[in-house]
Design a protein around this motif. Sequence first.
Motif, PDB file in Angstrom:
ATOM      1  N   ARG A 167       0.986  -1.178  -0.158  1.00  0.00           N
ATOM      2  CA  ARG A 167      -0.021   0.244   0.001  1.00  0.00           C
ATOM      3  C   ARG A 167       0.811   1.165   0.065  1.00  0.00           C
ATOM      4  NH1 ARG A 167      -0.041   3.954   3.816  1.00  0.00           N
ATOM      5  NH2 ARG A 167      -0.475   2.344   5.381  1.00  0.00           N
ATOM      6  N   GLU A 168       2.064   1.253   0.703  1.00  0.00           N
ATOM      7  CA  GLU A 168       2.903   2.597   0.862  1.00  0.00           C
ATOM      8  C   GLU A 168       3.451   2.824  -0.396  1.00  0.00           C
ATOM      9  OE1 GLU A 168       5.346   1.380   3.843  1.00  0.00           O
ATOM     10  OE2 GLU A 168       3.961   2.063   5.599  1.00  0.00           O
ATOM     11  N   ALA A 169       3.914   1.854  -1.089  1.00  0.00           N
ATOM     12  CA  ALA A 169       4.642   1.802  -2.649  1.00  0.00           C
ATOM     13  C   ALA A 169       3.511   2.323  -3.532  1.00  0.00           C
ATOM     14  CB  ALA A 169       5.194   0.523  -3.080  1.00  0.00           C
ATOM     15  N   GLN A 170       2.447   1.855  -3.410  1.00  0.00           N
ATOM     16  CA  GLN A 170       1.438   2.440  -4.544  1.00  0.00           C
ATOM     17  C   GLN A 170       0.977   3.739  -4.019  1.00  0.00           C
ATOM     18  OE1 GLN A 170       0.576   0.824  -7.221  1.00  0.00           O
ATOM     19  NE2 GLN A 170      -1.141   1.835  -7.795  1.00  0.00           N
ATOM     20  N   GLN A 171       0.667   3.948  -3.043  1.00  0.00           N
ATOM     21  CA  GLN A 171       0.381   5.177  -2.510  1.00  0.00           C
ATOM     22  C   GLN A 171       1.516   6.375  -2.824  1.00  0.00           C
ATOM     23  OE1 GLN A 171      -1.045   5.504   1.668  1.00  0.00           O
ATOM     24  NE2 GLN A 171      -1.404   7.608   1.605  1.00  0.00           N
ATOM     25  N   ARG A 172       2.749   6.070  -2.785  1.00  0.00           N
ATOM     26  CA  ARG A 172       3.794   6.777  -3.298  1.00  0.00           C
ATOM     27  C   ARG A 172       3.650   6.995  -4.748  1.00  0.00           C
ATOM     28  NH1 ARG A 172       6.507  11.285  -3.278  1.00  0.00           N
ATOM     29  NH2 ARG A 172       8.549  11.106  -4.163  1.00  0.00           N
ATOM     30  N   LEU A 173       3.177   5.940  -5.377  1.00  0.00           N
ATOM     31  CA  LEU A 173       3.010   6.027  -7.080  1.00  0.00           C
ATOM     32  C   LEU A 173       1.982   7.182  -7.249  1.00  0.00           C
ATOM     33  CD1 LEU A 173       3.749   5.279  -9.871  1.00  0.00           C
ATOM     34  CD2 LEU A 173       2.157   3.417  -9.482  1.00  0.00           C
ATOM     35  N   VAL A 174       0.901   6.840  -6.587  1.00  0.00           N
ATOM     36  CA  VAL A 174      -0.476   7.718  -6.806  1.00  0.00           C
ATOM     37  C   VAL A 174       0.009   9.245  -6.504  1.00  0.00           C
ATOM     38  CG1 VAL A 174      -2.514   8.249  -6.169  1.00  0.00           C
ATOM     39  CG2 VAL A 174      -2.097   6.014  -6.812  1.00  0.00           C
ATOM     40  N   GLU A 175       0.586   9.654  -5.552  1.00  0.00           N
ATOM     41  CA  GLU A 175       1.082  10.946  -4.891  1.00  0.00           C
ATOM     42  C   GLU A 175       2.100  11.497  -6.010  1.00  0.00           C
ATOM     43  OE1 GLU A 175       2.900  10.309  -1.045  1.00  0.00           O
ATOM     44  OE2 GLU A 175       0.953  10.015   0.019  1.00  0.00           O
ATOM     45  N   LEU A 176       2.748  10.687  -6.523  1.00  0.00           N
ATOM     46  CA  LEU A 176       3.752  11.135  -7.598  1.00  0.00           C
ATOM     47  C   LEU A 176       2.905  11.630  -8.808  1.00  0.00           C
ATOM     48  CD1 LEU A 176       7.101  11.478  -8.192  1.00  0.00           C
ATOM     49  CD2 LEU A 176       7.043   8.922  -9.112  1.00  0.00           C
ATOM     50  N   ARG A 177       2.009  10.724  -9.275  1.00  0.00           N
ATOM     51  CA  ARG A 177       1.498  11.217 -10.447  1.00  0.00           C
ATOM     52  C   ARG A 177       0.535  12.257 -10.278  1.00  0.00           C
ATOM     53  NH1 ARG A 177       2.762   7.711 -14.340  1.00  0.00           N
ATOM     54  NH2 ARG A 177       3.315   5.400 -13.987  1.00  0.00           N
ATOM     55  N   GLY A 178      -0.053  12.180  -9.141  1.00  0.00           N
ATOM     56  CA  GLY A 178      -0.758  13.555  -8.556  1.00  0.00           C
ATOM     57  C   GLY A 178      -2.178  13.472  -9.558  1.00  0.00           C
ATOM     58  N   ASP A 179      -2.580  14.574 -10.249  1.00  0.00           N
ATOM     59  CA  ASP A 179      -3.957  14.601 -10.815  1.00  0.00           C
ATOM     60  C   ASP A 179      -3.861  13.558 -12.115  1.00  0.00           C
ATOM     61  OD1 ASP A 179      -4.923  16.057  -8.989  1.00  0.00           O
ATOM     62  OD2 ASP A 179      -4.597  17.998 -10.154  1.00  0.00           O
ATOM     63  N   GLN A 180      -2.693  13.174 -12.652  1.00  0.00           N
ATOM     64  CA  GLN A 180      -2.527  12.393 -13.660  1.00  0.00           C
ATOM     65  C   GLN A 180      -2.623  10.784 -13.443  1.00  0.00           C
ATOM     66  OE1 GLN A 180      -2.173  13.961 -16.748  1.00  0.00           O
ATOM     67  NE2 GLN A 180      -2.280  15.659 -15.525  1.00  0.00           N
ATOM     68  N   ALA A 181      -2.696  10.582 -12.113  1.00  0.00           N
ATOM     69  CA  ALA A 181      -2.847   9.060 -11.779  1.00  0.00           C
ATOM     70  C   ALA A 181      -4.116   8.545 -12.505  1.00  0.00           C
ATOM     71  CB  ALA A 181      -2.953   9.042 -10.473  1.00  0.00           C
ATOM     72  N   SER A 182      -3.761   7.393 -13.005  1.00  0.00           N
ATOM     73  CA  SER A 182      -5.019   6.687 -13.826  1.00  0.00           C
ATOM     74  C   SER A 182      -6.203   6.250 -12.853  1.00  0.00           C
ATOM     75  CB  SER A 182      -4.611   5.784 -14.792  1.00  0.00           C
ATOM     76  OG  SER A 182      -4.195   4.639 -14.029  1.00  0.00           O
ATOM     77  N   ALA A 183      -7.183   5.876 -13.594  1.00  0.00           N
ATOM     78  CA  ALA A 183      -8.348   5.327 -12.704  1.00  0.00           C
ATOM     79  C   ALA A 183      -7.931   3.817 -12.231  1.00  0.00           C
ATOM     80  CB  ALA A 183      -9.695   5.063 -13.660  1.00  0.00           C
ATOM     81  N   SER A 184      -7.396   3.061 -12.932  1.00  0.00           N
ATOM     82  CA  SER A 184      -6.830   1.890 -12.411  1.00  0.00           C
ATOM     83  C   SER A 184      -5.666   2.029 -11.429  1.00  0.00           C
ATOM     84  CB  SER A 184      -6.070   0.965 -13.670  1.00  0.00           C
ATOM     85  OG  SER A 184      -4.918   1.598 -14.285  1.00  0.00           O
ATOM     86  N   GLU A 185      -4.653   2.815 -11.290  1.00  0.00           N
ATOM     87  CA  GLU A 185      -3.795   3.061 -10.553  1.00  0.00           C
ATOM     88  C   GLU A 185      -4.548   3.471  -9.042  1.00  0.00           C
ATOM     89  OE1 GLU A 185       0.019   4.553 -12.796  1.00  0.00           O
ATOM     90  OE2 GLU A 185      -1.523   5.879 -12.394  1.00  0.00           O
ATOM     91  N   LEU A 186      -5.404   4.407  -9.250  1.00  0.00           N
ATOM     92  CA  LEU A 186      -6.195   4.833  -8.164  1.00  0.00           C
ATOM     93  C   LEU A 186      -7.080   3.539  -7.321  1.00  0.00           C
ATOM     94  CD1 LEU A 186      -7.612   8.201  -9.257  1.00  0.00           C
ATOM     95  CD2 LEU A 186      -5.859   7.925  -7.232  1.00  0.00           C
ATOM     96  N   MET A 187      -7.532   2.883  -8.509  1.00  0.00           N
ATOM     97  CA  MET A 187      -8.371   1.406  -8.018  1.00  0.00           C
ATOM     98  C   MET A 187      -7.546   0.599  -7.280  1.00  0.00           C
ATOM     99  SD  MET A 187      -9.735  -1.507  -8.220  1.00  0.00           S
ATOM    100  CE  MET A 187      -8.752  -2.131  -9.673  1.00  0.00           C
ATOM    101  N   ARG A 188      -6.397   0.456  -7.647  1.00  0.00           N
ATOM    102  CA  ARG A 188      -5.638  -0.686  -7.268  1.00  0.00           C
ATOM    103  C   ARG A 188      -5.192  -0.117  -5.647  1.00  0.00           C
ATOM    104  NH1 ARG A 188       0.451  -2.461  -9.035  1.00  0.00           N
ATOM    105  NH2 ARG A 188       0.370  -4.666  -8.351  1.00  0.00           N
ATOM    106  N   LEU A 189      -4.668   1.286  -5.552  1.00  0.00           N
ATOM    107  CA  LEU A 189      -4.303   1.619  -4.430  1.00  0.00           C
ATOM    108  C   LEU A 189      -5.466   1.656  -3.118  1.00  0.00           C
ATOM    109  CD1 LEU A 189      -2.771   3.313  -2.044  1.00  0.00           C
ATOM    110  CD2 LEU A 189      -3.361   5.331  -3.179  1.00  0.00           C
ATOM    111  N   SER A 190      -6.760   1.650  -3.691  1.00  0.00           N
ATOM    112  CA  SER A 190      -7.900   1.566  -2.926  1.00  0.00           C
ATOM    113  C   SER A 190      -8.046   0.047  -2.356  1.00  0.00           C
ATOM    114  CB  SER A 190      -9.191   1.968  -3.782  1.00  0.00           C
ATOM    115  OG  SER A 190     -10.319   1.904  -2.793  1.00  0.00           O
ATOM    116  N   ALA A 191      -7.733  -0.892  -3.243  1.00  0.00           N
ATOM    117  CA  ALA A 191      -7.975  -2.254  -3.141  1.00  0.00           C
ATOM    118  C   ALA A 191      -6.836  -2.778  -2.133  1.00  0.00           C
ATOM    119  CB  ALA A 191      -7.762  -3.184  -4.530  1.00  0.00           C
ATOM    120  N   LEU A 192      -5.623  -2.212  -2.331  1.00  0.00           N
ATOM    121  CA  LEU A 192      -4.570  -2.403  -1.335  1.00  0.00           C
ATOM    122  C   LEU A 192      -4.775  -1.857   0.154  1.00  0.00           C
ATOM    123  CD1 LEU A 192      -1.252  -2.072  -3.717  1.00  0.00           C
ATOM    124  CD2 LEU A 192      -2.075  -4.085  -2.793  1.00  0.00           C
TER     125      LEU A 192
END
Length: 410
Positions: free
Chosen positions: A196-221
């Motif tokens: 979860r921490e690694a995926q959360q760092r990825l989403v924070e890095l992408r900011g508003d450009q984070a894709s729907a699948s990346e956000l959904m994956r973080l939610s699942a984790l």
Amino acid sequence: MFWLLCALLTLVVAAAIAAPLMRARDADTPSAASYDLRVYRDQLREVERDLERGVIGEDEAGRLRNEIGRKVLETDRKLTEATPSRRGGKMAGAVVTLAVLLAGAVGLYLYQGAPDAPDLPLSTRIANAERAYDNRPNQAEAEAAAPEPDKPEVDQEYVTLVEQLREAVARTPDDPQGLTLLATNEMRLGNMIAAREAQQRLVELRGDQASASELMRLSALMIEAAGGIITPEAEELLARALQKDRSLPQGRYLLGLLQLQNGRPDRAFPIWRQLLEEGPHDAPWNAPIRASIRDLAWLAGQPDYVPPEPETTGMPALPGPDADAMADAEDMTAGERQEMIEGMVAGLESRLATQGGSPEEWARLIGSLAVLEQTERAHAIWQEAQQRFGATPEAIAPIQAAAEKAGLTQ
């Protein structure tokens, strides 16, 4: 009303138990004694017939009458003494049996039931559901209270490789590819908080450009790390993912699960019903839905709902778990379901790369990757399929149709 129904049911059960015992009491007599009496009466009649025919004399007949008479009196005495006690014993047994059963039923209800629970009208149940929704633990609280997940057995060489990946990500913490790989491999090791921490760092890095699948994956984790609870933070990410892609099936599945967790099957049912009816029928996330949709429909007040039958398209089904595993898919956590889906797609991709396959299977792979929003991989598969099947129009046709549907030919 509840106690009245309980009393009526108790009386019905008591009557059902007592009826055969009462019939037995009325009909039961000592069969041996009754038989002896009939034999003795027949013997007396036989003595009279022998006397009439002159076979025996009057003295002999008198002696036989006295002998048989004593036997009749003795048998009648035994019958009179035995009948009340045996009948009384049966009645006592019936009363004791009924008393034990009724007392046991009442005791069991008082121990396991809720005799003091008031009736819950629909408005109260909805209010309780809203209260449970508002009082959910946050992500930190849920992770702290979550049970330790079972760690899979892995090869030591794989563990060493993951250690090297961690070190590489620590040196370049803003590398999206490294963070993606780290989240995936930490999840496979059962380190859900680290994933979860690694995926959360990825989403924070992408900011508003984070894709729907990346956000959904973080939610699942986050759900996985929280022991299956959809926390407010996980719900917020789920909402962001669905804002970017309202058709995201995994996100809609989790949205229905959120409603179930908070006691609102009436809200979960239309979400899962739409997912099931939209198809495709062999989508992995539809397996747990199909397993529970009838019960969910009943809880939602639609007991007559009949789920659609899986359609037969002639296209091979996506390889995946066996029937027993799919039946157990309802009990999977969000992270396990996501990993199962990705593993099925990866297995098909690996088989097609090493062993080849039919055009329909290539089309299936492109469609599955598009659903998972892995567009780059889907495009690469489409390019390879053109090289393999481009010279045969009838072979490339289903693959091209899947590519067009996935938006790869624009």
